[in-house]
Structure formats: C-alpha cells, structure tokens
Design a protein around this motif. Structure first.
Motif, PDB file in Angstrom:
ATOM      1  N   ARG A 258       0.866   4.181  -2.268  1.00  0.00           N
ATOM      2  CA  ARG A 258       0.969   5.510  -2.471  1.00  0.00           C
ATOM      3  C   ARG A 258       2.401   6.162  -2.773  1.00  0.00           C
ATOM      4  O   ARG A 258       1.411   7.493  -2.746  1.00  0.00           O
TER       5      ARG A 258
ATOM      6  N   THR B 195      -8.386  -1.224   0.095  1.00  0.00           N
ATOM      7  CA  THR B 195      -7.112  -0.357   0.259  1.00  0.00           C
ATOM      8  C   THR B 195      -6.633  -1.008  -1.455  1.00  0.00           C
ATOM      9  O   THR B 195      -7.890  -0.984  -2.106  1.00  0.00           O
TER      10      THR B 195
ATOM     11  N   GLU C 199       0.526  -1.309  -0.002  1.00  0.00           N
ATOM     12  CA  GLU C 199      -0.284   0.075   0.455  1.00  0.00           C
ATOM     13  C   GLU C 199       1.301   1.078  -0.025  1.00  0.00           C
ATOM     14  O   GLU C 199       0.351   2.206  -0.341  1.00  0.00           O
TER      15      GLU C 199
END
Length: 672
Positions: free
Chosen positions: A182, A379, A178
C-alpha cells in the motif's frame, strides 16, 4: 510461478517464445501439445525433443532452421503457456487452456458482462488475475498477485510511464507486507507531484529487497577489492558475488574486466585502455555493469586523457569498490528487468484492459475496473501452499473459473456494482452499456485509423504485403513494425484491407462491426475471431446491401485448394441470411489464380445452399482483386460505389462462356 532468485524480476511469459501473437500462436501449439501428451505423460528431454519436431512438422509457427538437439526449444517455448497457467508444469493442457482453444470457455459472469471480452481477452484476463509470484528457493509459500497490483496502480493514477509501472510491479517481493505494498502505491504520488524522482522512489522501497542495500553492497565490495588486490576469486565465490547462470566462462569475464579496470586505473597506459574498451564491449559486461548499455563513452582511437575526461562521472573510474559493486548490482538488475519489459506489455495487452501508447500505460475502462477493485476480496500478498496451487492440475490456477470466483465477489456485491456502473455511464441496462462500449471502441478504432493508417500509409503497408513471401522475412518484419507485433501477417492483412476499403468508402462505414477480429485495448488486432463469419462484412444502408471481403496471403498455387470453398460458402451463407438484401463478395490476394477467378464468375449462375440454414440462393456475385489493383484503386481515388456498381453492371443476365480475360474490361471501367 517461483522467482528464480530472491532478487530477480519476473515475467508473465518467456523470452524464448519467438512470437508475440500469443492469441494466435498459443491455440496452434496447445492442441498439438494436448494430442502429444495423451500418449506421452512424461516431460523429459526425449519428449521435449520429439514434441518440438512434431510441432515443426504440423505448424508454420517457427523458422525451419530452429532445430532442437537438447530439448531446450520444446521446453522453453511452452514456458510461455505454463507461466500464465494455460498448461501445467508437466505440459498437460489446463482446463482454461483447453476450453479457450475449443472456443468453449465458461460463460461470462455478472461482472464480466460489463466488458466486451472476446474469448482471447477473457482467457488472458482470468489467467493473469490468477498468476502468483512465489518466493524463490523452493521453500516459501508466500506469494504476490502482480496483475491485481498493476490494476490498482493504473486505477489510482490513470496513466503511468510503462517503465515506472512495470519496474515497480516486477520489484515487489512476495515477502512484502500488505502495508508495504500500500505504501508503494501511495508513495508514487510523490513522483507524480515531482517531489521525488522515480529512482529515489524506487530505491526507497526496493533497494534493500533487491540487494542494493548498504550491507549487501559493502560485503560485495570487499570481494571486489580482493580482485583489485590481486587475490582472484574462485568460481564458487564468483557464483555468490558475481553470479551469471550462463556458466563459469561468463563469470570469469567479470573478473577479467575488473582486473583490466584496475590495471588501467594504476598505469593509465594506452594499451591498457584499448584492452579495457574492448572488454567493455562484450555483452556480458554491458548487460551487468551498464544495464544493457555501453559502459564507457569511448570513440575509436580515443586518447587516455580524453577518455578520462569523457567518463569523469563514471563510478568505474573512481577505483571505489563500493561504488563499482553497486553499479554491478543495479546494472545487472536493470538489464534483467528491461528484457521482460516489452514481454510483460504484450501479455497485458492480451487482456484488452490495458492500453499502451507512446510509452505510457492506462486502463481502457477505468470506471468499471475501479468499481470491481473496490469489491474484490483479495489481498496483494498471501501465504498458501505452492505445490497445491501450481503442481496440482485441479487447482483453481488451471480451472476455467470466472472473475467473480477469482476475486471472491458475491452476487449481491456484483449486482450493486452493476447499478453503480450503469449510473456512471448514464444507461439503464447491461445491453445499453454494451452498446455504449461498442461505440467507444468504434470511435477508438476510427481515431487510430486517422492517426496511424491514413490512405498513404495504408498504400505503403499494402506494398509491403506484395513483397512478403514468408514468416519473418524483411517485409513481414516491416509489416509488424508498422502495425503491431501482437498479431500474425494474415490477421494484419485483414485489418489493413478493411482500412483500405474504409478509405475507398470515404470513411462512412462502420469498420469496427465489419471486422471479425479480436482487438487489444488500443484497437490493434490480436487474432481472427472464432466463428463462421467471413473475414470482413460491411453493411450498406443506401442502397441496402452487404459486402463480404475475404482475404488471403496464399500464393496462386494454393488458393483453389484452401481459399475458394470458404469464400463461396461464406458469401452463400450471408446471401441466404440477408435475403432479399443483395450480397456482393470480393476476394483479395497478392496474386489471383486464373482458375479461381473463373470459378467465381461461374458462381453467378449456380444454385448454392447455405451450410447454416435450409435456404439456398440462385447464384452469388464474386469478384477478385489483387493487392496491386486494390492499391491502384486507392491511388486513383476510386470510390467503393464505383467498384460495386461496375461489378454489378457487368454481371451477365444469363450464363455465358467465361474466358481468362473477363476481368480486364471491368477493371478498366473502374478506372485502373
């Protein structure tokens, strides 16, 4: 869907589906497939061949020359419906797919009411949000949500070059964390601020994952150097270091090219140069070493000296095996992703959320999307059993569920978001918001007409329709190129005829409300909307009246059988519904069947019953125009009021005998 290899890009569909009008063609294919699967549960080569033959017999979607002798066409064309989850791997229709084609999707939830979704755009939005990209090799259960990532990128940056957006999305691997994703999102700011090139940004985040990294290139370059040294690779070795799924012949072409490249580097002979140039023109070489473009700058009969000078910066001529293998790896990936670029754009356009103009992509309703993304409980990556998600027909992937369920948004968060959106748009209710959004779409449509479909261009497109005879003939291709690839000829014809009448009117009518079409985010048509309305319904305020325009591309031989009843029924229904406001019906086709136009005239003296209510009307006023006559009206600057007044003033007070020439004096009074 699973990635084909650990480094391959992905697509929402399949390039073998040779149509771009997904919202029109899928609902034709899927009911035929659904009926076939009721008696044929298996999906092997015999079933694929048989289904394709049935599809060809029951539809006009594809060229009659496209035979299927090994099941490939039947298999691959349905891949385009399987990847977004409209059908399962065994080609059973999923719940969403079935509800979509039956115009029976689950009602829009609290969040979805913030948009002006149509059945097609709602179905595609829900399904693309559910698409997962799983790891390759049939082993891993890690996955990536591409549409969620893409929406976040557009929400953050507003507008992006489509190559930047989609190349980045296609490069993300399910194995990314994740945080890594990002970082991909946030670091693009360096490109926006001109502090980094897109290539540098891309290499920073994806070179290693896509096997452009030093270790992979170093290993591959050693195998390439073996070829330069005369130690030829076996096919098994070529499969590993110079892969090509088309077979050993294609892999051997790489080796032949590299052998000739080394020979030229050694002897610089004219003969070797000519052979090298000829080999470099092969698509296999261009696609892998050039990313689909020419590998060398080489004019006809170029000398060795000029060739070397013109290609002085080409890594292929350095003899450096590391640089050459890097060029192969990068070129092959760039070609593959380029093949999926426009395909992915077309799928995204089906959502009605993503706009594409002049090579840039953006969100149509950024504030609304941004607010929803803030409360979405998903997510970018996850880890969940692949078989349970994509091999299970009862999986959420195939189920008709709404955005709140897909994004794990609860009712409290949804209602709070609605209040935030209403405040941002300065309105007090969902109804007011939807009215605001309708005005927004209407304004976008008029802006599109002003910029792309002025009177002169509209006339030219109508001229193309006069020449059009069948699917994919030269005129049909020219029409789709001039308007949109995402819609069929008949739907584009509706769109252009409405624009033509809009010009005749002096651009005062509400054309957005008149068109019974589904639109993409750029207000280009993607399909005819479901329901019992006519094709085009204009409402006049002064004097009050309704105008129904029905259009067809059918030749005169088929008009009476297929088109006469619908226009009479639609005009009757509208006349009964609008009574006492008068209703005029106009029929527009390339050529008009004489019997059809005569029957239309007789309808003025025939009592007709509505099929939607219990009322009836004492006759309807129908008039027919050919494309040539419509264009003549445009060219002569005849107004819509002149057309309507002349038509009504020539309506007899009582029944009369109708001759074949009854339209001619009326057309003359119109000025054509």
């Amino acid at each position: 869907m699973r990635l084909e290899t650990s480094t391959s890009p992905f697509s929402f569909g399949d390039t073998s589906f040779r149509r771009a009008d997904f919202s029109e063609s899928f609902p034709i294919v899927m009911p035929i497939l659904n009926e076939y699967k009721k008696t044929h549960p298996k999906w092997n080569r015999p079933e694929q061949i048989e289904f394709y033959a049935i599809l060809m017999d029951k539809s006009e979607l594809f060229s009659r020359e496209e035979n299927d002798i090994d099941g490939k066409r039947g298999r691959t064309l349905t891949n385009s419906m399987m990847k977004p989850g409209f059908v399962t791997k065994d080609r059973f229709i999923g719940e969403t797919g079935l509800h979509w084609v039956e115009n029976n999707l689950v009602d829009a939830d609290t969040i979805e009411q913030l948009f002006l979704f149509t059945p097609s755009t709602l179905a595609f939005t829900r399904q693309l949000l559910k698409v997962r990209i799983y790891e390759a090799d049939n082993t891993g259960n890690k996955f990536f949500r591409p549409f969620l990532f893409l929406l976040n990128m557009l929400a953050k940056y507003g507008e992006m070059p489509k190559g930047h957006l989609l190349y980045t999305t296609m490069a993300i691997r399910p194995s990314f964390t994740e945080k890594e994703i990002r970082d991909v999102i946030n670091d693009y700011q360096q490109v926006v601020d001109n502090k980094a090139t897109f290539d540098d940004y891309f290499d920073q985040h994806f070179a290693t994952a896509l096997q452009f990294g030093p270790a992979v290139i170093e290993n591959g370059s050693k195998q390439l150097q073996r070829i330069f040294n005369g130690d030829l690779l076996t096919d098994e070795e070529l499969k590993r270091y110079f892969p090509n799924n088309n077979g050993p012949v294609y892999r051997e072409r790489y080796q032949e090219f590299l052998i000739e490249l080394n020979r030229f580097k050694t002897n610089h002979s004219q003969k070797s140069l000519e052979t090298l140039i000829e080999l470099s023109k092969n698509n296999t070489i261009k696609n892998s070493f050039g990313g689909g473009a020419a590998v060398f700058k080489a004019r006809a009969n170029v000398s060795v000296a000029d060739f070397i000078s013109n290609n002085s910066d080409n890594p292929l001529l350095t003899g450096n095996s590391y640089a050459i293998y890097h060029m192969f790896q990068v070129g092959k990936y760039k070609y593959l992703r380029s093949q999926y670029l426009d395909l992915n754009v077309r799928y995204l356009s089906m959502t009605g959320l993503v706009s594409t103009k002049n090579g840039y992509m953006s969100l149509d309703l950024t504030p609304i999307v941004n607010n929803i993304l803030h409360i979405a409980q998903l997510t970018f990556v996850g880890d969940e059993n692949y078989e349970q998600y994509e091999d299970n027909p009862n999986s959420p992937f195939y189920s008709d569920i709404t955005m709140m369920s897909i994004l794990n948004i609860d009712e409290v968060a949804a209602k709070n978001t609605i209040q935030t959106v209403l405040q941002q748009y300065g309105v007090f209710s969902i109804e007011e918001l939807r009215d605001t959004l309708e005005h927004h779409k209407a304004d976008k449509l008029t802006e599109l007409i002003e910029s792309k479909f002025d009177r002169e261009r509209t006339i030219k497109i109508l001229e193309l329709f006069k020449k059009r005879r069948t699917l994919n003939d030269s005129a049909d291709k020219a029409i789709r190129k001039a308007v949109t690839e995402s819609s069929s000829g008949p739907t584009i014809f509706e769109f252009i005829v409405a624009i033509a009448w809009y010009h005749l009117n002096g651009k005062q009518l509400n054309i957005f409300n008149a068109l019974n079409l589904e639109f993409d985010a750029d207000m280009l048509p993607i399909s005819h909307a479901p329901g019992g309305r006519g094709d085009i319904e204009f409402t006049y305020d002064s004097p009050k009246m309704n105008l129904l325009i029905e259009v067809t591309l059918m030749n005169p031989n088929n008009q009476k059988r297929s088109e006469m009843e619908p226009i009479i029924r639609h005009t009757t229904n509208l006349a009964v519904e609008a009574d006492p406001v008068p209703t005029q019906g106009i029929f527009i086709a390339n050529e008009i069947d004489t019997n059809v136009e005569n029957v239309f005239r007789a309808m003025a003296f025939t009592e007709l019953n509505s099929t939607e209510t219990s009322g009836s009307v004492q006759g309807i006023n129908l008039f027919a125009l050919s494309i040539s006559e419509l264009n003549a009206l445009l060219e002569n600057n005849v107004s819509d009021q002149t057309i309507l007044n002349v038509t009504n003033n020539n309506l007899p007070d009582s029944p009369v005998s109708i001759s074949n020439e009854w339209r001619k004096p009326i057309l003359a009074q119109m000025g054509i």
